[in-house]
Scaffold this active site. Structure first.
Site, PDB file in Angstrom:
ATOM      1  N   GLY A  53       0.827  -1.199   0.000  1.00 22.80           N
ATOM      2  CA  GLY A  53       0.000   0.000   0.000  1.00 22.80           C
ATOM      3  C   GLY A  53       0.862   1.249   0.000  1.00 22.80           C
ATOM      4  O   GLY A  53       1.989   1.244   0.482  1.00 22.80           O
ATOM      5  N   HIS A  56       3.435   4.878   3.041  1.00 24.67           N
ATOM      6  CA  HIS A  56       4.573   4.539   3.898  1.00 24.67           C
ATOM      7  C   HIS A  56       5.869   5.159   3.391  1.00 24.67           C
ATOM      8  O   HIS A  56       6.953   4.721   3.744  1.00 24.67           O
ATOM      9  CB  HIS A  56       4.737   3.028   3.981  1.00 24.67           C
ATOM     10  CG  HIS A  56       3.506   2.309   4.410  1.00 24.67           C
ATOM     11  ND1 HIS A  56       2.923   2.533   5.630  1.00 24.67           N
ATOM     12  CD2 HIS A  56       2.722   1.394   3.777  1.00 24.67           C
ATOM     13  CE1 HIS A  56       1.840   1.767   5.739  1.00 24.67           C
ATOM     14  NE2 HIS A  56       1.680   1.078   4.617  1.00 24.67           N
ATOM     15  N   HIS A 219      -0.546   1.002   9.803  1.00 20.99           N
ATOM     16  CA  HIS A 219      -1.800   1.502   9.227  1.00 20.99           C
ATOM     17  C   HIS A 219      -2.726   1.998  10.326  1.00 20.99           C
ATOM     18  O   HIS A 219      -3.919   2.187  10.102  1.00 20.99           O
ATOM     19  CB  HIS A 219      -2.513   0.397   8.451  1.00 20.99           C
ATOM     20  CG  HIS A 219      -1.622  -0.339   7.517  1.00 20.99           C
ATOM     21  ND1 HIS A 219      -0.960  -1.480   7.884  1.00 20.99           N
ATOM     22  CD2 HIS A 219      -1.260  -0.062   6.241  1.00 20.99           C
ATOM     23  CE1 HIS A 219      -0.228  -1.906   6.854  1.00 20.99           C
ATOM     24  NE2 HIS A 219      -0.377  -1.057   5.856  1.00 20.99           N
TER      25      HIS A 219
END
Lengths: 333, 333
Positions: A53, A56, A219
């Site tokens: 995802g 980051h 997250h």
């Protein structure tokens, strides 16, 4: 929500345009959201692929380059890329020696990389191996994970395996090496504040002004416990106690001490945390031989930090020191 | 206030302990709060000294190292170091060819570096020259400044002058070069949120949830105007219009495009801003040839960004590309 973006739906795509413009040493496939080192595939070298995802940064695109990864796939914010992206990248970085997937341990990522390996193998005859990164001692099983989450260990795993790949090592040797780095690495993080996912527009969780969360996921997944806001010295103890209890870091050739910003925590505070952590290591008889301090595996605009320790042997230390030229990690070239 | 610290009064001192522990290639004089490259003074080389208030990390200590500065002095958060510190550092980095002070244009810093030059000259016979960095086009005169503020230009000025110093150039040549870089550089910043100075514990200024400040200073000094929160594309226009109006960046050997995080703004958003800025430069006929994207000159935990453009000639480009090994800027070694 105050962020520098246009439409939240376009954030990842538009950010990749900036990566492409700012870094001509990278090549971006916008359709598949893949960031390649410009000279991929490197003939005769095992290709290294990671990704996950977005949100980051500098992970994951920041770790693409000579001495580290050949490509990464970018998902939406906090969302795994899909198998098609990963299969496309896998095929394109195969220089004839196979491709190693370095997979951060989140259920979606693990499943999708697994499907991508099958897809790539079926379409071409690319040989694929995979190593799962799972270094976070905070919790077993979590919101998006079976087992331990993959966090800061990705930096030494990807760096060290990347250096060895440049030496021409085989796919199975590199998979063993990546597992060895992962097995010798542990991480633990904490949050002062929540992050705000742009598509949602409000903080992921509520954390009162006088509380912090120990063991937070990248997250915003729940950690071990919430505690009252404490001095840095006590926070360092809360992070280091479970780390040092989980693996014996004494002996060997010393450790890499990696103090990571979750995003909004500045270097002034990180270096203070480093001093506290170094003092705890001194007392525990653990010898820091290399350090990394800064934002490397972030969680959007979350304030907080994580600590990652890697137990070096002579070979891991040498490979850590080898040249690397990624936008997020660079020395020696 | 949620920050990783013990007593706010000890933040700078404790952070410098972390700098020392994490970076053995630096030497820290804790009494005078000076960070040296470990091999200073370098015999025969002009010594380069900068510094200023803390809270802008990785500036200033992050720019000390081979190919950049020989030392910096650290003040309290957003507070100039004192002349004694600067004089001490000046004497200790004089390798026999004199010392160049690279001074960010804030009234206290300019005055104190000036006194330090006199002190150092009186005690030893160190020859000192000074160049003032004043690149911020936002405002003439400000809370802490007569004239224009010194901000992002410090990175190319210190990098390029540092590279030339390694070549053995003379003090007057280096002062001319530093002035040339500064004269060819302009910056403009904006804030989404205020920073919070630890000793105060509350935000420096109030910025409503639906407003941003264009032309902000790196200590939260007032900018040009407050406007409603806008898409990144419009914010990029608001930053670039005054930059491009202030200096002709077309022609020559292209520009360095430096997109800087004020601290809490993540790389995902910075790269998106880079794409918007690059598009504006395309339309203006300005050619980006190098980029720098990340947190380099921060304002504690402020969210926002700044843009710095440097007009390169062939020599400046070559010196920008020369090797540097500072903790905040590193390539080629």
């Amino acid at each position: 929500m105050k962020k520098l973006l246009n439409d939240p739906a376009d954030l990842v795509a538009e950010s990749l345009r900036g990566v492409e413009r700012a870094h001509p040493e990278l090549r971006v496939d916008h359709e598949h959201r893949i960031v390649y080192r410009a000279d991929a595939p490197v003939s005769g070298k095992v290709g290294l692929l990671s990704g996950g995802g977005s949100g980051h940064e500098p992970a994951h695109a920041g770790f693409v380059g000579p001495g580290m990864l050949d490509a990464v796939c970018a998902g939406e914010v906090f969302t795994s890329p899909v198998p098609d992206q990963m299969a496309e990248a896998t095929k394109n970085i195969d220089g004839g020696a196979g491709v190693l997937h370095l997979v951060w341990n989140y259920t979606g990522d693990v499943m999708n990389f697994d499907m991508a390996a099958e897809l790539a193998g079926a379409e071409t005859d690319t040989e694929v191996a995979a190593v799962v990164i799972n270094d976070d001692v905070a919790v077993e099983d979590s919101l998006f994970t079976a087992g331990r989450r993959g966090t800061g260990a990705a930096v030494p795993v990807e760096k060290i395996t990347g250096a060895a790949a440049e030496q021409g090592r085989s796919l199975s040797e590199l998979a063993d090496l990546a597992r060895r780095v992962n097995d010798n690495t542990r991480s633990m993080g904490m949050a002062l504040t929540s992050c705000t996912v742009p598509a949602k527009g409000t903080p992921t969780f509520d954390l009162p002004e006088d509380e912090i969360e120990i063991g937070i996921g990248i997250h915003g997944e729940p950690g071990r416990r919430r505690v009252p806001l404490a001095p840095a010295r006590e926070i360092a103890e809360m992070l280091m106690e479970p780390l040092l209890a989980d693996l014996d870091f004494t002996g060997g050739d010393g450790v890499l001490v990696f103090v990571n910003s979750m995003g909004a925590t500045p270097m002034l505070e990180l270096h203070l945390m480093y001093a506290e952590i170094a003092a705890i290591l001194d007392n525990a008889g653990v010898v820091p031989v290399r350090s990394l301090v800064g934002p490397y595996v972030t969680s959007l605009d979350m304030a907080g930090c994580s600590v990652t320790l890697t137990r070096f042997d002579d070979e891991l230390l040498r490979l850590w020191d080898a040249p690397v030229a990624a936008l997020g990690l660079r020395w020696g070239m």
